[in-house]
Structure formats: structure tokens, C-alpha cells
Motif scaffolding. Structure first.
Motif, PDB file in Angstrom:
ATOM      1  N   THR A 174       3.628 -20.715   0.311  1.00  0.00           N
ATOM      2  CA  THR A 174       2.221 -20.791  -0.099  1.00  0.00           C
ATOM      3  C   THR A 174       2.005 -21.997  -1.008  1.00  0.00           C
ATOM      4  O   THR A 174       1.112 -22.815  -0.784  1.00  0.00           O
ATOM      5  N   ASN A 204       6.894 -13.030  -5.661  1.00  0.00           N
ATOM      6  CA  ASN A 204       8.153 -13.206  -4.951  1.00  0.00           C
ATOM      7  C   ASN A 204       8.751 -14.551  -5.372  1.00  0.00           C
ATOM      8  O   ASN A 204       8.116 -15.561  -5.119  1.00  0.00           O
ATOM      9  N   TYR A 206       5.461 -17.073  -3.696  1.00  0.00           N
ATOM     10  CA  TYR A 206       6.079 -17.412  -2.413  1.00  0.00           C
ATOM     11  C   TYR A 206       6.017 -18.921  -2.194  1.00  0.00           C
ATOM     12  O   TYR A 206       4.937 -19.511  -2.205  1.00  0.00           O
ATOM     13  N   SER A 226       1.312 -10.829   4.349  1.00  0.00           N
ATOM     14  CA  SER A 226       2.140 -11.225   5.479  1.00  0.00           C
ATOM     15  C   SER A 226       2.530  -9.921   6.154  1.00  0.00           C
ATOM     16  O   SER A 226       3.370  -9.172   5.638  1.00  0.00           O
ATOM     17  N   ASP A 237      -2.606 -11.914  -2.693  1.00  0.00           N
ATOM     18  CA  ASP A 237      -1.509 -11.723  -1.747  1.00  0.00           C
ATOM     19  C   ASP A 237      -0.744 -10.492  -2.222  1.00  0.00           C
ATOM     20  O   ASP A 237      -0.045 -10.540  -3.230  1.00  0.00           O
ATOM     21  N   MET A 266      -4.784 -10.328   1.076  1.00  0.00           N
ATOM     22  CA  MET A 266      -3.987 -10.931   2.141  1.00  0.00           C
ATOM     23  C   MET A 266      -2.602 -10.285   2.152  1.00  0.00           C
ATOM     24  O   MET A 266      -2.081  -9.900   1.099  1.00  0.00           O
ATOM     25  N   LEU A 313      11.623  -9.992   4.002  1.00  0.00           N
ATOM     26  CA  LEU A 313      11.636  -8.752   3.221  1.00  0.00           C
ATOM     27  C   LEU A 313      10.803  -7.686   3.925  1.00  0.00           C
ATOM     28  O   LEU A 313      10.039  -7.984   4.845  1.00  0.00           O
ATOM     29  N   THR A 333       1.470  -8.734  -0.378  1.00  0.00           N
ATOM     30  CA  THR A 333       2.534  -8.490   0.606  1.00  0.00           C
ATOM     31  C   THR A 333       3.606  -7.546   0.076  1.00  0.00           C
ATOM     32  O   THR A 333       4.018  -6.609   0.765  1.00  0.00           O
ATOM     33  N   SER A 375       0.327 -15.411  11.594  1.00  0.00           N
ATOM     34  CA  SER A 375       1.347 -15.358  10.538  1.00  0.00           C
ATOM     35  C   SER A 375       0.629 -15.214   9.202  1.00  0.00           C
ATOM     36  O   SER A 375      -0.591 -15.433   9.114  1.00  0.00           O
ATOM     37  N   GLY A 376       1.392 -14.897   8.181  1.00  0.00           N
ATOM     38  CA  GLY A 376       0.802 -14.838   6.849  1.00  0.00           C
ATOM     39  C   GLY A 376       0.263 -16.198   6.434  1.00  0.00           C
ATOM     40  O   GLY A 376      -0.828 -16.311   5.858  1.00  0.00           O
ATOM     41  N   MET A 377       1.023 -17.258   6.726  1.00  0.00           N
ATOM     42  CA  MET A 377       0.584 -18.599   6.352  1.00  0.00           C
ATOM     43  C   MET A 377      -0.692 -18.998   7.097  1.00  0.00           C
ATOM     44  O   MET A 377      -1.554 -19.687   6.537  1.00  0.00           O
ATOM     45  N   LEU A 435       5.679 -11.589  13.852  1.00  0.00           N
ATOM     46  CA  LEU A 435       5.136 -12.493  12.841  1.00  0.00           C
ATOM     47  C   LEU A 435       3.619 -12.286  12.844  1.00  0.00           C
ATOM     48  O   LEU A 435       2.977 -12.411  13.892  1.00  0.00           O
ATOM     49  N   ALA A 436       3.039 -11.949  11.681  1.00  0.00           N
ATOM     50  CA  ALA A 436       1.590 -11.714  11.631  1.00  0.00           C
ATOM     51  C   ALA A 436       1.095 -11.817  10.194  1.00  0.00           C
ATOM     52  O   ALA A 436       1.871 -11.662   9.247  1.00  0.00           O
ATOM     53  N   GLU A 471      -0.579 -13.532  -6.466  1.00  0.00           N
ATOM     54  CA  GLU A 471       0.379 -12.752  -5.675  1.00  0.00           C
ATOM     55  C   GLU A 471       0.970 -11.694  -6.600  1.00  0.00           C
ATOM     56  O   GLU A 471       1.582 -12.030  -7.616  1.00  0.00           O
ATOM     57  N   THR A 497       4.206  -9.690   8.641  1.00  0.00           N
ATOM     58  CA  THR A 497       5.587  -9.891   9.092  1.00  0.00           C
ATOM     59  C   THR A 497       6.548  -9.020   8.284  1.00  0.00           C
ATOM     60  O   THR A 497       7.615  -8.661   8.768  1.00  0.00           O
ATOM     61  N   LYS A 498       6.164  -8.714   7.061  1.00  0.00           N
ATOM     62  CA  LYS A 498       7.045  -8.017   6.132  1.00  0.00           C
ATOM     63  C   LYS A 498       6.904  -6.504   6.313  1.00  0.00           C
ATOM     64  O   LYS A 498       7.052  -6.041   7.431  1.00  0.00           O
TER      65      LYS A 498
END
Ligand SMILES: *Cc1c(COP(=O)(O)O)cnc(C)c1O
Length: 374
Positions: A107, A149, A104, A193, A171, A191, A328, A173, A79-81, A205-206, A145, A195-196
Motif C-alpha cells: 500500500t 501489518n 502493509y 484484501s 483497511d 477495505m 496471512l 484486512t 485484488s486488495g491493491m 486473489l480478491a 490500517e 485474499t486473506k
């Protein structure tokens, strides 16, 4: 892929991933967790021992992202986290970290707790104060970031990279590697996510970290942490991700065009108080975004509805194409009433965060038109 291949080519060909065994133009899914050795106890493939270290499907997805990012090495996480956590875990006790404010929430929440438990001095700074804070505090690590977001703040990666010796982690993303290659702008680690938008189909999820300096101690520690602590993406998710990324440049292009058109429409609407989108000339971060983003400004925007909580919730409840859901970067458009989700972050009650998908722009605008009617 040849070194000069452009993103659309790298993505469409999945950086050359094929299945040599069957001749398939698509790589095979290989879910094995362990790999056998021959009679002399030599591994059949020295790079395949156990799936917590690595696997073919993982390497294929990483190679696409590495090439898109212009990186020397890329590591995928579940996941991103998990990617953010693996990176922060490399900080020694007593270190100093600077974190951009208003990013985010997941985070911020995790980093605060982690630094507290590990006696790491954490300094949170607004996007505009990051440079001064990094100069004054000599941190070990700066985490930003951009675009952020949900405020879509933009940070000048290059000037921060030049000003500070700290490890700069970005980040990106909301930008994706298609719109901003953060390493080219001086970031040490980028970095996402995944997932987005990178996956873009709301079904994987990645998270991903990439660097131009794999010999750096922090990167060695991250790599070791992934292997020994085990936060690794599974082969099936990696295979799905490779499949999804074939259309990443196309999707990002369409999402950015749609988001730009929708942002302009909403800004001109008398029921809308303001729109936050880096592609709008009146946006605070527009000049930085123009320098730093190429090919568009992404799928994410925030809208302030005239009035208060009830007015915003009414619009959200009337939207039909924009699904009421968090996250998103997917092909389907989503809306989120942020204050309902995270009231403690000081988010205005009339703010709606929008993730614009790849639908027909006329349908998207028509949906907002009816939702904003009296
Ligand atoms: C979603 C998101 C994350 C966290 O990623 P997960 O894959 O949900 O763990 C981190 N940063 C940003 C900007 C995000 O949008």
C-alpha cells in the motif's frame, strides 16, 4: 436473509444464494461475459449486459460481504491493491491525503508513487499522530490500517471519524468484518484484501470496498472507475469466494483462539523478547482493540526472537507446520522473516511475522517449542 440474521447464519447460507434454475442449494457458476437480448432487443435481464459491469456470481459474493459488513453497497475487485488503487484514483490532482505509517508495504509503495505522479500531497503519520495530523492538515482522505501489518498497531476509528471531515478509509484486512465492522465505528469506506482471511484458503486473489454512503461522490466515482477501467473480479473467483465465506466466522473464531493462545505461550518463552498481538494486555493497542474488536483479535502476530538475524532465521528454518510463505489469514499457519522480504522498511532483523491457522493449537505450540530449543 432476514435483517436480524447473525454473521454465522449470513455466511453459512451465502446470504441466501441458491440456484433457482436447477434447484441447487449452491449457486451455479455462470462464466458468460455477455448476455443476449430477445427479438425486440430487450436484454433478458436488465442487470446482465456485459461481465465488466457485473455478473450474478459477483453480486452473490458482494451480498454476503455487504451483509457481514453492515454496508449499503459492496464492490469486489481482482485484488486488495486493485481496490485501494480504484479508491485513490478518485482523488483529484492537488488533493491532500494522510496515510498511516508502518502499514502493509504494498500500500505504502503504490500510494507514494501514485501521489507523486498526480501532484497529490501525501502526509505519512504514525498511528498515534493520525488524529493531530488530520486536524492540522484538513486532508481530503485519510487511509488507515487497523490492526496494522506487521506491527499490529491499532487505531481508534471512531475518534478519527469524529475529528475530521476527510473521507476515512479503513483497511481492516487483519480484523475481517467478523471482528470489526469499521463502518459501524464511523469509517466512510472499509477495505479488505479478501485474499486473506475472507477467502482463507490461499487460492483466490480478491479485494473489497464497502460503504454506508453509496450516494457520496467518491463512491460514485469508485463504482464508475471499476466498470470503465475494468478492475473487476471474475465469476469463478467470486464463486470460490462465496463458497469459502460460508465458514468465515468459524475460521476467524478458531484462528483468533489459536493466535491468542500462541501469543501468550510465546510471550512467556525465554527465547522470545516480545510479542505484538492486540489480544495481549501489555500490547500498546490493547485498550483500543478491546473496544473496537469483538470475538477475538485475529490471526496475525509478530514475534521478536532474542538475539539477531541468525537466531530468527534459525527458528524459521526449524518450524515444520508453519510454512515459510508470505500472506496471512489462511487455514494453514505461515511464518515470514520480514527483513528478508523488505529490508528497506526498517523492520528488525529478529522479527518473525506469524499468521495462525485453524490447526490444533497443541500441534502449533509443539512446533514452536521444538523450533525454539537450543
Ligand atoms: C495483502 C494485503 C493488502 C493487499 O491485498 P492483495 O489482495 O494482496 O492485493 C492490503 N492490505 C493488507 C493489510 C494486506 O494484508
Amino acid at each position: 436473509m432476514t435483517k436480524s440474521a447473525k454473521p454465522a447464519t449470513i455466511a453459512a447460507h451465502a446470504a441466501g444464494a441458491l440456484d433457482p434454475q436447477s434447484g441447487g442449494v449452491v449457486p451455479a457458476l455462470q462464466p458468460s461475459t455477455t448476455f443476449y437480448r430477445d427479438a425486440s432487443y430487450t436484454p433478458i435481464r436488465s442487470d446482465n449486459i456485459y461481465a465488466r459491469d457485473n455478473s450474478d456470481n459477483l453480486r452473490q459474493a458482494e451480498e454476503v460481504l455487504r451483509q457481514l459488513e453492515g454496508a449499503a453497497e459492496t464492490l469486489l475487485f481482482p485484488s486488495g491493491m486493485a481496490a485501494i488503487a480504484a479508491m485513490f484514483r478518485t482523488l483529484p490532482n492537488g488533493a491532500t491525503a494522510v496515510l498511516q505509517s508502518g502499514i502493509y508495504w504494498g500500500t505504502t509503495e503504490w500510494v507514494r508513487d501514485f501521489c507523486n505522479r498526480r501532484q497529490i500531497k501525501l502526509i505519512e503519520a504514525e498511528a498515534d499522530d493520525l488524529l493531530a495530523t488530520a486536524n492540522a492538515q484538513s486532508p481530503d482522505l485519510v487511509f488507515i490500517e487497523t490492526p496494522s501489518n506487521p506491527w499490529l498497531e491499532t487505531v481508534d476509528i471512531r475518534s478519527l471519524a469524529n475529528a475530521s471531515d476527510a473521507t476515512l478509509v479503513v483497511d481492516a484486512t487483519a480484523a475481517t468484518p467478523i471482528l470489526t465492522r469499521a463502518l459501524d465505528h464511523g469509517a466512510e469506506i472499509v477495505m479488505h484484501s479478501a485474499t486473506k482471511a475472507i477467502n482463507g484458503h490461499s487460492d483466490v486473489l480478491a479485494g473489497v470496498l464497502s460503504t454506508a454512503a453509496p450516494e457520496a461522490q467518491i463512491w460514485q466515482n469508485i463504482r464508475l472507475d471499476r466498470k470503465t477501467a475494468g478492475a473487476i473480479l471474475g465469476p469463478f473467483e467470486a464463486w470460490l469466494l462465496t463458497r469459502a465465506m460460508r465458514t468465515l466466522p468459524l475460521r476467524v473464531e478458531r484462528m483468533s483462539q489459536n493466535a491468542q493462545a500462541l501469543a501468550e505461550y510465546l510471550l512467556s518463552h525465554n527465547k522470545v523478547a516480545d510479542v505484538f498481538y492486540p489480544g495481549l494486555p501489555h500490547h500498546k493497542g490493547h485498550a483500543i482493540a478491546q473496544r473496537q474488536m469483538t470475538g477475538g483479535y485475529g490471526s496475525l502476530l509478530s514475534v521478536l526472537i532474542e538475539g539477531g538475524r541468525e537466531d530468527a532465521l534459525r527458528v524459521v528454518s526449524r518450524l515444520e507446520l508453519f510454512l515459510r510463505a508470505t500472506s496471512l489469514g489462511g487455514v494453514e499457519s505461515l511464518v515470514e522473516h520480514r527483513h528478508t522480504i523488505e529490508p528497506h522498511t526498517g523492520i528488525p532483523e529478529n522479527l518473525i511475522r506469524v499468521s495462525v491457522g485453524i490447526e490444533d493449537i497443541n500441534d502449533l505450540i509443539a512446533d514452536w517449542t521444538q523450533a525454539l530449543e537450543d
